[in-house]
Design an enzyme around this catalytic site. Structure first.
Site, PDB file in Angstrom:
ATOM      1  N   ASP A  95       3.901   9.132   3.467  1.00  0.00           N
ATOM      2  CA  ASP A  95       2.761   8.523   4.154  1.00  0.00           C
ATOM      3  C   ASP A  95       2.657   7.006   3.973  1.00  0.00           C
ATOM      4  O   ASP A  95       1.580   6.439   4.108  1.00  0.00           O
ATOM      5  CB  ASP A  95       1.468   9.173   3.637  1.00  0.00           C
ATOM      6  CG  ASP A  95       1.341   9.072   2.120  1.00  0.00           C
ATOM      7  OD1 ASP A  95       2.047   8.234   1.512  1.00  0.00           O
ATOM      8  OD2 ASP A  95       0.540   9.826   1.534  1.00  0.00           O
ATOM      9  N   GLU A 117       7.059  16.469   4.429  1.00  0.00           N
ATOM     10  CA  GLU A 117       5.721  16.431   3.817  1.00  0.00           C
ATOM     11  C   GLU A 117       4.671  16.169   4.911  1.00  0.00           C
ATOM     12  O   GLU A 117       3.787  15.326   4.795  1.00  0.00           O
ATOM     13  CB  GLU A 117       5.640  15.370   2.710  1.00  0.00           C
ATOM     14  CG  GLU A 117       4.593  15.650   1.658  1.00  0.00           C
ATOM     15  CD  GLU A 117       4.586  14.614   0.536  1.00  0.00           C
ATOM     16  OE1 GLU A 117       4.076  13.498   0.730  1.00  0.00           O
ATOM     17  OE2 GLU A 117       5.089  14.936  -0.558  1.00  0.00           O
ATOM     18  N   GLU A 129      -2.920   5.422   3.861  1.00  0.00           N
ATOM     19  CA  GLU A 129      -1.953   6.528   3.928  1.00  0.00           C
ATOM     20  C   GLU A 129      -2.388   7.599   4.920  1.00  0.00           C
ATOM     21  O   GLU A 129      -1.550   8.270   5.529  1.00  0.00           O
ATOM     22  CB  GLU A 129      -1.774   7.175   2.542  1.00  0.00           C
ATOM     23  CG  GLU A 129      -1.090   6.290   1.502  1.00  0.00           C
ATOM     24  CD  GLU A 129      -2.045   5.324   0.787  1.00  0.00           C
ATOM     25  OE1 GLU A 129      -3.270   5.359   1.077  1.00  0.00           O
ATOM     26  OE2 GLU A 129      -1.576   4.541  -0.064  1.00  0.00           O
ATOM     27  N   HIS A 204      -2.849   3.354  -9.038  1.00  0.00           N
ATOM     28  CA  HIS A 204      -2.378   2.240  -8.209  1.00  0.00           C
ATOM     29  C   HIS A 204      -2.960   2.243  -6.804  1.00  0.00           C
ATOM     30  O   HIS A 204      -2.659   1.349  -6.015  1.00  0.00           O
ATOM     31  CB  HIS A 204      -0.846   2.277  -8.100  1.00  0.00           C
ATOM     32  CG  HIS A 204      -0.351   3.396  -7.222  1.00  0.00           C
ATOM     33  ND1 HIS A 204      -0.262   4.693  -7.658  1.00  0.00           N
ATOM     34  CD2 HIS A 204       0.053   3.422  -5.932  1.00  0.00           C
ATOM     35  CE1 HIS A 204       0.181   5.467  -6.686  1.00  0.00           C
ATOM     36  NE2 HIS A 204       0.373   4.718  -5.614  1.00  0.00           N
ATOM     37  N   ARG A 212     -12.674  -4.632  -8.121  1.00  0.00           N
ATOM     38  CA  ARG A 212     -12.825  -4.872  -9.561  1.00  0.00           C
ATOM     39  C   ARG A 212     -13.692  -3.808 -10.228  1.00  0.00           C
ATOM     40  O   ARG A 212     -13.361  -3.268 -11.283  1.00  0.00           O
ATOM     41  CB  ARG A 212     -13.429  -6.265  -9.793  1.00  0.00           C
ATOM     42  CG  ARG A 212     -13.380  -6.691 -11.253  1.00  0.00           C
ATOM     43  CD  ARG A 212     -14.004  -8.068 -11.460  1.00  0.00           C
ATOM     44  NE  ARG A 212     -13.612  -8.624 -12.750  1.00  0.00           N
ATOM     45  CZ  ARG A 212     -14.144  -8.279 -13.916  1.00  0.00           C
ATOM     46  NH1 ARG A 212     -15.097  -7.360 -13.953  1.00  0.00           N
ATOM     47  NH2 ARG A 212     -13.714  -8.827 -15.033  1.00  0.00           N
ATOM     48  N   HIS A 238       1.771   0.209 -12.344  1.00  0.00           N
ATOM     49  CA  HIS A 238       2.329  -0.184 -11.045  1.00  0.00           C
ATOM     50  C   HIS A 238       2.061  -1.679 -10.842  1.00  0.00           C
ATOM     51  O   HIS A 238       1.002  -2.175 -11.225  1.00  0.00           O
ATOM     52  CB  HIS A 238       1.621   0.658  -9.978  1.00  0.00           C
ATOM     53  CG  HIS A 238       2.174   0.559  -8.595  1.00  0.00           C
ATOM     54  ND1 HIS A 238       2.005  -0.559  -7.814  1.00  0.00           N
ATOM     55  CD2 HIS A 238       2.878   1.451  -7.850  1.00  0.00           C
ATOM     56  CE1 HIS A 238       2.589  -0.335  -6.635  1.00  0.00           C
ATOM     57  NE2 HIS A 238       3.119   0.867  -6.638  1.00  0.00           N
TER      58      HIS A 238
HETATM   59  C1  UD1 Z   1       2.797   1.810  -1.501  1.00  0.00           C
HETATM   60  C2  UD1 Z   1       2.187   2.792  -0.504  1.00  0.00           C
HETATM   61  C3  UD1 Z   1       1.434   3.869  -1.263  1.00  0.00           C
HETATM   62  C4  UD1 Z   1       2.319   4.536  -2.291  1.00  0.00           C
HETATM   63  C5  UD1 Z   1       2.959   3.500  -3.197  1.00  0.00           C
HETATM   64  C6  UD1 Z   1       3.964   4.175  -4.084  1.00  0.00           C
HETATM   65  C7  UD1 Z   1       1.483   1.923   1.702  1.00  0.00           C
HETATM   66  C8  UD1 Z   1       0.327   1.512   2.523  1.00  0.00           C
HETATM   67  N1  UD1 Z   1       1.237   2.142   0.388  1.00  0.00           N
HETATM   68  O1  UD1 Z   1       1.738   1.196  -2.193  1.00  0.00           O
HETATM   69  O2  UD1 Z   1       0.990   4.858  -0.360  1.00  0.00           O
HETATM   70  O3  UD1 Z   1       1.547   5.415  -3.061  1.00  0.00           O
HETATM   71  O4  UD1 Z   1       3.644   2.510  -2.398  1.00  0.00           O
HETATM   72  O5  UD1 Z   1       4.188   3.473  -5.264  1.00  0.00           O
HETATM   73  O6  UD1 Z   1       2.572   2.036   2.190  1.00  0.00           O
HETATM   74  N2  UD1 Z   1       5.000  -5.023  -5.578  1.00  0.00           N
HETATM   75  C9  UD1 Z   1       5.928  -5.467  -6.480  1.00  0.00           C
HETATM   76  N3  UD1 Z   1       7.204  -4.996  -6.384  1.00  0.00           N
HETATM   77  C10 UD1 Z   1       7.583  -4.127  -5.434  1.00  0.00           C
HETATM   78  C11 UD1 Z   1       6.640  -3.686  -4.502  1.00  0.00           C
HETATM   79  C12 UD1 Z   1       5.349  -4.139  -4.593  1.00  0.00           C
HETATM   80  O7  UD1 Z   1       5.643  -6.262  -7.358  1.00  0.00           O
HETATM   81  O8  UD1 Z   1       8.742  -3.737  -5.427  1.00  0.00           O
HETATM   82  C13 UD1 Z   1       3.597  -5.492  -5.692  1.00  0.00           C
HETATM   83  C14 UD1 Z   1       3.276  -6.688  -4.822  1.00  0.00           C
HETATM   84  O9  UD1 Z   1       2.354  -7.456  -5.510  1.00  0.00           O
HETATM   85  C15 UD1 Z   1       2.604  -6.038  -3.628  1.00  0.00           C
HETATM   86  C16 UD1 Z   1       1.895  -4.851  -4.239  1.00  0.00           C
HETATM   87  O10 UD1 Z   1       2.739  -4.432  -5.301  1.00  0.00           O
HETATM   88  O11 UD1 Z   1       1.730  -6.895  -2.983  1.00  0.00           O
HETATM   89  C17 UD1 Z   1       1.658  -3.711  -3.275  1.00  0.00           C
HETATM   90  O12 UD1 Z   1       2.859  -3.270  -2.672  1.00  0.00           O
HETATM   91  P1  UD1 Z   1       2.833  -2.425  -1.303  1.00  0.00           P
HETATM   92  O13 UD1 Z   1       4.190  -2.000  -0.944  1.00  0.00           O
HETATM   93  O14 UD1 Z   1       2.036  -3.163  -0.274  1.00  0.00           O
HETATM   94  O15 UD1 Z   1       1.959  -1.183  -1.627  1.00  0.00           O
HETATM   95  P2  UD1 Z   1       1.935  -0.208  -2.900  1.00  0.00           P
HETATM   96  O16 UD1 Z   1       0.671  -0.449  -3.640  1.00  0.00           O
HETATM   97  O17 UD1 Z   1       3.219  -0.282  -3.624  1.00  0.00           O
HETATM   98  N1  UDP Z   2       7.056   7.662 -11.291  1.00  0.00           N
HETATM   99  C1  UDP Z   2       8.058   7.120 -12.101  1.00  0.00           C
HETATM  100  N2  UDP Z   2       7.711   6.187 -13.030  1.00  0.00           N
HETATM  101  C2  UDP Z   2       6.427   5.766 -13.213  1.00  0.00           C
HETATM  102  C3  UDP Z   2       5.416   6.312 -12.386  1.00  0.00           C
HETATM  103  C4  UDP Z   2       5.772   7.250 -11.433  1.00  0.00           C
HETATM  104  O1  UDP Z   2       9.225   7.495 -11.988  1.00  0.00           O
HETATM  105  O2  UDP Z   2       6.192   4.917 -14.077  1.00  0.00           O
HETATM  106  C5  UDP Z   2       7.427   8.639 -10.254  1.00  0.00           C
HETATM  107  C6  UDP Z   2       6.758   9.981 -10.388  1.00  0.00           C
HETATM  108  O3  UDP Z   2       7.579  10.863 -11.138  1.00  0.00           O
HETATM  109  C7  UDP Z   2       6.593  10.444  -8.958  1.00  0.00           C
HETATM  110  C8  UDP Z   2       6.503   9.171  -8.170  1.00  0.00           C
HETATM  111  O4  UDP Z   2       6.960   8.135  -9.018  1.00  0.00           O
HETATM  112  O5  UDP Z   2       7.730  11.160  -8.526  1.00  0.00           O
HETATM  113  C9  UDP Z   2       5.081   8.899  -7.753  1.00  0.00           C
HETATM  114  O6  UDP Z   2       5.035   7.661  -7.128  1.00  0.00           O
HETATM  115  P1  UDP Z   2       3.702   6.830  -6.948  1.00  0.00           P
HETATM  116  O7  UDP Z   2       2.666   7.314  -7.883  1.00  0.00           O
HETATM  117  O8  UDP Z   2       4.098   5.404  -6.999  1.00  0.00           O
HETATM  118  O9  UDP Z   2       3.309   7.116  -5.435  1.00  0.00           O
HETATM  119  P2  UDP Z   2       2.483   8.259  -4.689  1.00  0.00           P
HETATM  120  O10 UDP Z   2       3.050   9.567  -5.058  1.00  0.00           O
HETATM  121  O11 UDP Z   2       1.044   8.097  -5.072  1.00  0.00           O
HETATM  122  O12 UDP Z   2       2.676   7.909  -3.254  1.00  0.00           O
END
Ligand code: UD1
Ligand code: UDP
Length: 367
Positions: A95, A117, A129, A204, A212, A238
């Site tokens: 998603d 999924e 999402e 995250h 905040r 995260h």
């Molecule tokens: C994204 C997904 C979320 C998912 C998550 C998994 C969307 C809308 N959100 O959220 O559904 O649960 O991934 O972990 O697609 N950043 C880094 N390094 C990276 C990537 C991101 O430092 O490799 C930081 C940056 O500050 C960035 C922030 O994380 O602005 C958010 O990244 P983003 O990809 O926009 O969304 P996630 O919170 O990772």
């Molecule tokens: N995960 C990981 N290391 C971490 C946190 C999560 O390997 O420090 C793995 C976890 O086992 C799961 C996936 O990341 O398979 C979940 O991802 P995340 O929580 O980022 O995204 P979401 O499932 O909420 O989209």
């Protein structure tokens, strides 16, 4: 025939791994397209290495941007790749914005989309999402629903594609790696924690950490429960959450220890060994259910209600009193629930369905 898989984030790498491997076993040509949504080593490369996945054929290197810009650039980039290769089907999983872009690019290029999924619904349209899931399901030709529950949601929305209940590919991944994690991971010793004597936290979600007050309340509830039960909390953080802590100048209560994101084997080991997990992650709700660790979800809605129905998960919200109460209810709960996410053969079923669909007469088109 060629299957393209578009992925971009940590959970997609983990949950697409069984599909990539199943393609390899069957000799199916798999074109791997990484959007670059996640790019930090510990959210990306470490999973390719540990899960022994081939390097992506393309990395679009889109990175972090606003929703529109990120999704728009991915759409453009994926379209170019599809134009060049014309795969028979495009698979997306989950998603995220990468999923939305991959699905839209394929649908607009008249290439069938398979949504892995499919059918998850939180019924909260404020979540980015949720928008991604709904749109992706409605442009998909194949809807690979993990459970009967999710099939029901898709039927109620009268989606146009073929719905197949497959189980969730996370079960395939966990069955393959949980024993290896138990054997190989030293994470408990590295963290200095004992099996069953600590709590795991992941948080995250944008709606929790980008505000905040919400983030502070989340930390307060979890830390209060830890204090009252005299245990420590480990929080692999995260990068989104870390940057919000910095930006808000918010300090983490002393009961909670933040650590860098863990690799998959270490995370599975920590998840299995924790007395309880507190989370707002989708994947962690599923994994704790599968691994037998009780879970408290720090959200007001969940698109994984099956975990709560079987008794593995309690939806607590963010109010500290509710979080403490949910922690007390779940702590020590015997893990005698049924796992609602299938038998670990989801990837095989998905590829069986695609193979059948490739022969026109064999395709099963529901009325
Ligand atoms: C994204 C997904 C979320 C998912 C998550 C998994 C969307 C809308 N959100 O959220 O559904 O649960 O991934 O972990 O697609 N950043 C880094 N390094 C990276 C990537 C991101 O430092 O490799 C930081 C940056 O500050 C960035 C922030 O994380 O602005 C958010 O990244 P983003 O990809 O926009 O969304 P996630 O919170 O990772
Ligand atoms: N995960 C990981 N290391 C971490 C946190 C999560 O390997 O420090 C793995 C976890 O086992 C799961 C996936 O990341 O398979 C979940 O991802 P995340 O929580 O980022 O995204 P979401 O499932 O909420 O989209």
């Amino acid at each position: 025939s060629q299957v393209a898989i578009v992925l971009g984030t940590r959970p997609e790498i983990i949950k697409c791994a069984p599909l990539i491997k199943a393609c390899d076993r069957r000799g199916v040509d798999c074109l791997l397209v990484h959007t670059g949504q996640h790019y930090s080593d510990d959210l990306d490369q470490v999973f390719f290495d540990q899960l022994e996945l081939p390097a992506p054929d393309y990395n679009l290197e889109i990175g972090s941007r606003s929703h529109g810009e990120q999704t728009g650039r991915m759409l453009e980039g994926v379209e170019d790749v599809l134009d060049e290769h014309a795969p028979d089907v495009v698979l997306v999983q989950g998603d995220t914005n990468s999923v939305l872009a991959g699905a839209l690019a394929a649908a607009k290029s008249n290439i069938p989309v398979g949504h892995v999924e499919a059918g998850l619904r939180s019924f909260d349209r404020d979540m980015p999402e949720e928008i991604n899931r709904v749109v992706t399901d409605h442009v998909s030709e194949y809807l690979f629903a993990p459970t009967e529950e999710t099939r029901g949601y898709l039927e109620r929305e009268s989606v146009g594609g073929q719905i197949v209940v497959t189980g969730n590919t996370i079960v395939d991944s966990l069955y393959e790696y949980r024993e290896l994690a138990a054997e190989k991971s030293d994470i408990l010793a590295e963290l200095g924690v004992e099996e069953g004597e600590f709590y795991l936290l992941t948080a995250h979600r944008a709606e929790n950490v980008d505000d905040r007050e919400n983030f502070a309340r989340l930390l307060e509830g979890v830390s209060r429960f830890a204090r009252e039960t005299d245990r420590e909390v480990v929080y692999p953080i995260h990068p989104r959450a870390q940057s919000r802590l910095d930006e808000f100048d918010l300090s983490v209560p002393e009961e909670i220890r933040t650590v860098e994101p863990l690799d998959f084997l270490d995370f599975l080991r920590a998840e299995s060994a924790a007395a309880l997990a507190f989370t707002d992650s989708g994947g962690v709700q599923e994994e704790t259910c599968i691994l037998g660790t009780p879970c408290v979800t720090l959200r007001y809605s969940t698109e994984r209600p099956e975990t709560a129905y079987v008794g593995a998960n309690c939806l607590a919200g963010l109010d500290p009193d509710d979080v403490v109460e949910a922690g007390s209810t779940m702590l020590g709960k015997p893990a005698d629930w049924d796992v609602p996410f299938g038998d670990g053969r989801a990837a095989e079923r998905i590829l069986d369905t695609l193979a059948a669909g490739a022969e026109p007469d064999a395709a099963e088109v529901p009325s």
